[in-house]
Design a protein around this motif. Structure first.
Motif, PDB file in Angstrom:
ATOM      1  N   ASN A 340       0.825  -1.214   0.000  1.00 25.65           N
ATOM      2  CA  ASN A 340       0.000   0.000   0.000  1.00 25.65           C
ATOM      3  C   ASN A 340       0.858   1.262   0.000  1.00 25.65           C
ATOM      4  OD1 ASN A 340      -2.631   1.200   0.037  1.00 25.65           O
ATOM      5  ND2 ASN A 340      -2.292   1.733   2.189  1.00 25.65           N
ATOM      6  N   GLY A 341       1.972   1.228   0.768  1.00 20.26           N
ATOM      7  CA  GLY A 341       2.942   2.321   0.745  1.00 20.26           C
ATOM      8  C   GLY A 341       2.580   3.563   1.517  1.00 20.26           C
ATOM      9  N   GLU A 342       1.430   3.569   2.202  1.00 18.27           N
ATOM     10  CA  GLU A 342       0.985   4.767   2.901  1.00 18.27           C
ATOM     11  C   GLU A 342       1.958   5.172   4.010  1.00 18.27           C
ATOM     12  OE1 GLU A 342      -1.461   8.000   3.578  1.00 18.27           O
ATOM     13  OE2 GLU A 342      -1.647   6.506   1.980  1.00 18.27           O
ATOM     14  N   VAL A 343       2.409   4.211   4.779  1.00 16.49           N
ATOM     15  CA  VAL A 343       3.341   4.500   5.874  1.00 16.49           C
ATOM     16  C   VAL A 343       4.657   5.032   5.328  1.00 16.49           C
ATOM     17  CG1 VAL A 343       4.700   3.451   7.728  1.00 16.49           C
ATOM     18  CG2 VAL A 343       2.301   2.807   7.420  1.00 16.49           C
ATOM     19  N   TYR A 344       5.111   4.472   4.233  1.00 15.42           N
ATOM     20  CA  TYR A 344       6.400   4.847   3.659  1.00 15.42           C
ATOM     21  C   TYR A 344       6.374   6.258   3.074  1.00 15.42           C
ATOM     22  CZ  TYR A 344       7.628   0.002   4.427  1.00 15.42           C
ATOM     23  OH  TYR A 344       7.893  -1.195   5.027  1.00 15.42           O
ATOM     24  N   TRP A 356      15.999   8.481  13.738  1.00 15.13           N
ATOM     25  CA  TRP A 356      15.644   7.177  14.284  1.00 15.13           C
ATOM     26  C   TRP A 356      15.423   6.112  13.215  1.00 15.13           C
ATOM     27  CZ3 TRP A 356      15.210   6.384  19.584  1.00 15.13           C
ATOM     28  CH2 TRP A 356      15.281   7.531  20.380  1.00 15.13           C
ATOM     29  N   VAL A 357      14.768   6.504  12.141  1.00 10.01           N
ATOM     30  CA  VAL A 357      14.330   5.543  11.125  1.00 10.01           C
ATOM     31  C   VAL A 357      14.695   6.057   9.736  1.00 10.01           C
ATOM     32  CG1 VAL A 357      12.313   4.393  10.106  1.00 10.01           C
ATOM     33  CG2 VAL A 357      12.398   4.772  12.580  1.00 10.01           C
ATOM     34  N   HIS A 358      15.112   5.137   8.853  1.00  7.62           N
ATOM     35  CA  HIS A 358      15.391   5.506   7.459  1.00  7.62           C
ATOM     36  C   HIS A 358      14.560   4.660   6.508  1.00  7.62           C
ATOM     37  CE1 HIS A 358      18.328   2.162   8.145  1.00  7.62           C
ATOM     38  NE2 HIS A 358      17.966   1.823   6.908  1.00  7.62           N
ATOM     39  N   LEU A 359      14.314   5.191   5.319  1.00  8.39           N
ATOM     40  CA  LEU A 359      13.574   4.457   4.303  1.00  8.39           C
ATOM     41  C   LEU A 359      14.439   3.342   3.735  1.00  8.39           C
ATOM     42  CD1 LEU A 359      11.758   7.331   2.375  1.00  8.39           C
ATOM     43  CD2 LEU A 359      10.656   5.455   3.635  1.00  8.39           C
ATOM     44  N   PRO A 360      13.864   2.179   3.495  1.00  6.19           N
ATOM     45  CA  PRO A 360      14.648   1.036   2.989  1.00  6.19           C
ATOM     46  C   PRO A 360      14.883   1.131   1.492  1.00  6.19           C
ATOM     47  CG  PRO A 360      12.356   0.414   3.225  1.00  6.19           C
ATOM     48  CD  PRO A 360      12.456   1.832   3.747  1.00  6.19           C
ATOM     49  N   MET A 361      15.870   0.356   1.016  1.00  8.97           N
ATOM     50  CA  MET A 361      16.156   0.291  -0.407  1.00  8.97           C
ATOM     51  C   MET A 361      15.106  -0.544  -1.136  1.00  8.97           C
ATOM     52  SD  MET A 361      19.010   1.995  -0.863  1.00  8.97           S
ATOM     53  CE  MET A 361      19.701   1.385  -2.399  1.00  8.97           C
ATOM     54  N   ASP A 362      14.570  -1.561  -0.469  1.00  6.88           N
ATOM     55  CA  ASP A 362      13.575  -2.439  -1.080  1.00  6.88           C
ATOM     56  C   ASP A 362      12.802  -3.148   0.033  1.00  6.88           C
ATOM     57  OD1 ASP A 362      14.840  -5.156  -0.466  1.00  6.88           O
ATOM     58  OD2 ASP A 362      16.464  -4.210  -1.597  1.00  6.88           O
ATOM     59  N   PRO A 363      11.671  -3.795  -0.304  1.00  9.10           N
ATOM     60  CA  PRO A 363      10.841  -4.423   0.728  1.00  9.10           C
ATOM     61  C   PRO A 363      11.522  -5.550   1.493  1.00  9.10           C
ATOM     62  CG  PRO A 363       9.615  -4.166  -1.318  1.00  9.10           C
ATOM     63  CD  PRO A 363      11.034  -3.842  -1.635  1.00  9.10           C
ATOM     64  N   GLY A 364      12.568  -6.133   0.895  1.00  8.04           N
ATOM     65  CA  GLY A 364      13.252  -7.242   1.550  1.00  8.04           C
ATOM     66  C   GLY A 364      14.456  -6.838   2.359  1.00  8.04           C
ATOM     67  N   ARG A 365      14.683  -5.544   2.523  1.00  7.93           N
ATOM     68  CA  ARG A 365      15.854  -5.049   3.265  1.00  7.93           C
ATOM     69  C   ARG A 365      15.461  -4.726   4.704  1.00  7.93           C
ATOM     70  NH1 ARG A 365      20.642  -2.009   2.084  1.00  7.93           N
ATOM     71  NH2 ARG A 365      20.594  -2.996   0.031  1.00  7.93           N
ATOM     72  N   LEU A 376      12.878   1.290   8.185  1.00 10.70           N
ATOM     73  CA  LEU A 376      11.432   1.334   8.435  1.00 10.70           C
ATOM     74  C   LEU A 376      10.814  -0.065   8.337  1.00 10.70           C
ATOM     75  CD1 LEU A 376       8.829   2.839   8.987  1.00 10.70           C
ATOM     76  CD2 LEU A 376       8.693   3.445   6.560  1.00 10.70           C
ATOM     77  N   ASN A 377      11.334  -0.886   7.431  1.00 10.39           N
ATOM     78  CA  ASN A 377      10.838  -2.266   7.339  1.00 10.39           C
ATOM     79  C   ASN A 377      10.955  -2.989   8.679  1.00 10.39           C
ATOM     80  OD1 ASN A 377      10.332  -1.932   4.628  1.00 10.39           O
ATOM     81  ND2 ASN A 377      12.174  -2.996   3.945  1.00 10.39           N
ATOM     82  N   LEU A 378      12.109  -2.805   9.332  1.00 12.63           N
ATOM     83  CA  LEU A 378      12.347  -3.478  10.611  1.00 12.63           C
ATOM     84  C   LEU A 378      11.443  -2.904  11.698  1.00 12.63           C
ATOM     85  CD1 LEU A 378      14.210  -5.773  11.487  1.00 12.63           C
ATOM     86  CD2 LEU A 378      15.872  -4.077  12.237  1.00 12.63           C
ATOM     87  N   PHE A 379      11.201  -1.601  11.625  1.00 17.41           N
ATOM     88  CA  PHE A 379      10.288  -0.982  12.588  1.00 17.41           C
ATOM     89  C   PHE A 379       8.877  -1.549  12.430  1.00 17.41           C
ATOM     90  CE2 PHE A 379       7.118   2.095  13.874  1.00 17.41           C
ATOM     91  CZ  PHE A 379       7.570   2.488  15.125  1.00 17.41           C
ATOM     92  N   VAL A 380       8.426  -1.689  11.186  1.00 16.78           N
ATOM     93  CA  VAL A 380       7.094  -2.238  10.931  1.00 16.78           C
ATOM     94  C   VAL A 380       7.000  -3.663  11.474  1.00 16.78           C
ATOM     95  CG1 VAL A 380       5.494  -2.991   9.117  1.00 16.78           C
ATOM     96  CG2 VAL A 380       6.614  -0.762   8.947  1.00 16.78           C
ATOM     97  N   VAL A 381       8.041  -4.457  11.258  1.00 16.97           N
ATOM     98  CA  VAL A 381       8.072  -5.821  11.791  1.00 16.97           C
ATOM     99  C   VAL A 381       7.953  -5.800  13.313  1.00 16.97           C
ATOM    100  CG1 VAL A 381       9.599  -7.802  12.191  1.00 16.97           C
ATOM    101  CG2 VAL A 381       9.317  -6.895   9.880  1.00 16.97           C
TER     102      VAL A 381
END
Length: 482
Positions: A340-344, A356-365, A376-381
């Protein structure tokens, strides 16, 4: 400490004028303001003798002059299988390079070969074998436990390029390697490992015809994350004959050059299909001109692929794979949030969150950066793991994540933030505990200086120390929010 000497048979030091004359004969174009400098300890570096403006060609090499399985003499004696994978191609190209070296001065590539390093690059792939890297290698390997270096070594293993794979391939081809006027015996494993280390550290994927190639002169540039250069090559050539223009091998099912203008193709054919290195920014006289071996590459990969540490704090300091952090309980929700990408898209609007948080290079990073920020991916997890129950809608889920991110940016306090921070703390602490910590601390640098004959251990310990320091700093930050 020295390693296995190269099989290059010459008593003379590297002769750049010889390479320069050969380059001229091969229509290799080198900018007149580019000057190679050689040091017997540090090797080659490329320096600007005058100011060079952005966009100018630094060197341009005809693809017919690169060293690949297409241009190697061994291809006349030992063929590459019809559909090789990347690992087999790398291993075969190492055999090609070894044969070319064994041809000595009768090789068409001798003027380039004689400027290659004169000993094996002690890549971590070799460290487990004491006959190659000694006790230093085994000790260094132990220090990679839990680090990005260990992760990269496992990746190499999965690709079929572990030391056992390299040795097994050599066993299959060693008796098939031709004798030469310079070498009338079969090659040794040590000589093959030298060639393998050259291909591993100096090879570029340039197109569908040559695949991996070593590019004379280009391979003299050192790496920096703050590089000056870009390397360009038309990769969409015919994989059978190397032509950029339409040829008899094209099936017509897919137009491989549809994205190129006819004028560009015609010009490329007229000038010869080339690999160009250009200046991406202005270079001042006296500056060393750096290339970039890979964009956004961290020290773990630099060490495993090229045998050194950059310590420029590029790329991920510490990372996790998707299987390390995602499971069946949170995986579907995570993918829905990413898709959806809304959070990003909302992250840039949160003032102070970039600390505190940075945007990831891709969804699997999933990573932590050297400046102490969490992907941010890790934060969401972590947020998803902290939930006691999943909200009914994606909108509610995203709203909850953004609410907690606003609390992080404002250093606020709330139960939801504390729960997420605890999960983050656990993830980071688990990673930290997987690493070797014996001797880590103030004495590491002193210990490294006290063992100058153990450079591999020094590099591995430095990598481990750098990663631990990043983890400890990030853990301290997030614990303040619990």
């Amino acid at each position: 400490m020295s390693y296995h000497p190269s099989p290059i048979k010459t008593d003379r030091p590297p002769d750049y004028p010889l390479l320069q004359r050969w380059s001229g004969q091969q229509d290799v174009i080198v900018n007149e303001h580019v000057s190679p400098v050689f040091d017997k300890h540090a090797g080659w570096r490329i320096v600007a003798s005058s100011d060079i403006q952005r966009g100018h060609i630094l060197c341009s090499v005809l693809k017919a002059s690169v060293f690949s399985h297409r241009t190697a003499a061994l291809s006349n004696h030992l063929a590459l299988s019809p559909e090789p994978d990347a690992a087999e191609h790398t291993l075969y190209l190492a055999a090609c390079l070894l044969h070319e070296i064994r041809l000595g001065q009768s090789s068409e590539f001798w003027p380039w070969l004689q400027v290659l390093p004169r000993e094996t690059i002690p890549l971590p792939t070799f460290w487990a074998d004491e006959s190659i890297c000694g006790q230093d290698g085994r000790e260094a390997l132990a220090w990679l436990t839990g680090t990005e270096g260990e992760k990269e070594l496992k990746r190499k293993d999965s690709e079929g390029l572990a030391l056992d794979d390299v040795k097994a391939y050599f066993e299959t081809i060693s008796s098939l390697m031709p004798r030469t006027d310079t070498f009338d015996t079969a090659p040794s494993l040590a000589d093959y490992l030298y060639a393998f280390s050259m291909v591993s550290t100096r090879g570029y994927v340039i197109d569908a015809y040559h695949l991996i190639a070593l590019i004379p002169f280009v391979d003299l540039f050192n790496h920096s994350a703050s590089n000056h250069t870009s390397l360009a090559s038309d990769s969409c050539v015919c994989p059978t004959c190397g032509s950029l223009a339409a040829c008899e091998h094209d099936t017509g099912d897919e137009d491989r050059i549809a994205h190129l203008s006819p004028a560009y193709v015609a010009q490329s054919q007229a000038e010869g299909n080339r690999v160009d290195m250009r200046a991406e920014r202005d270079v001042k006289a006296g500056e060393e001109i750096f290339s970039c071996y890979e964009e956004d590459v961290g020290d773990g990969k630099l060490l495993v692929e090229w045998g050194f540490l950059g310590r420029e704090h590029a790329g991920s300091a510490v990372s996790w794979g998707p299987r390390d952090v995602l499971d069946a309980d949170i995986g579907p929700a995570y993918m829905a949030i990413v898709s959806n990408g809304e959070v990003y898209s909302a992250l840039d609007d949160l003032k102070g969150i970039d600390q505190w948080v940075h945007l990831p290079m891709d969804p699997g990073r999933f990573d932590v950066r050297h400046r102490g920020t969490l992907c941010l991916n890790l934060f969401v997890v972590a947020y998803l793991r902290a939930l006691k129950s999943m909200p009914d809608s994606l909108e509610d889920l995203e709203r909850g994540i953004l609410d907690v991110l606003r609390l992080v940016a404002g250093k606020g306090k709330a139960t939801s933030l504390s729960a997420t921070s605890r999960v983050i703390d656990t993830l980071l602490a688990e990673k930290l505990s997987s690493m070797r910590d014996e001797g880590i601390g103030g004495e590491v640098q002193d210990a490294s200086r006290s063992i100058p004959d153990r450079p591999l251990t020094k590099m591995a310990r430095t990598l481990a120390q750098d990663e631990r320091h990043v983890l400890e700093r990030v853990i301290s930050k997030w614990r303040s929010l619990i």
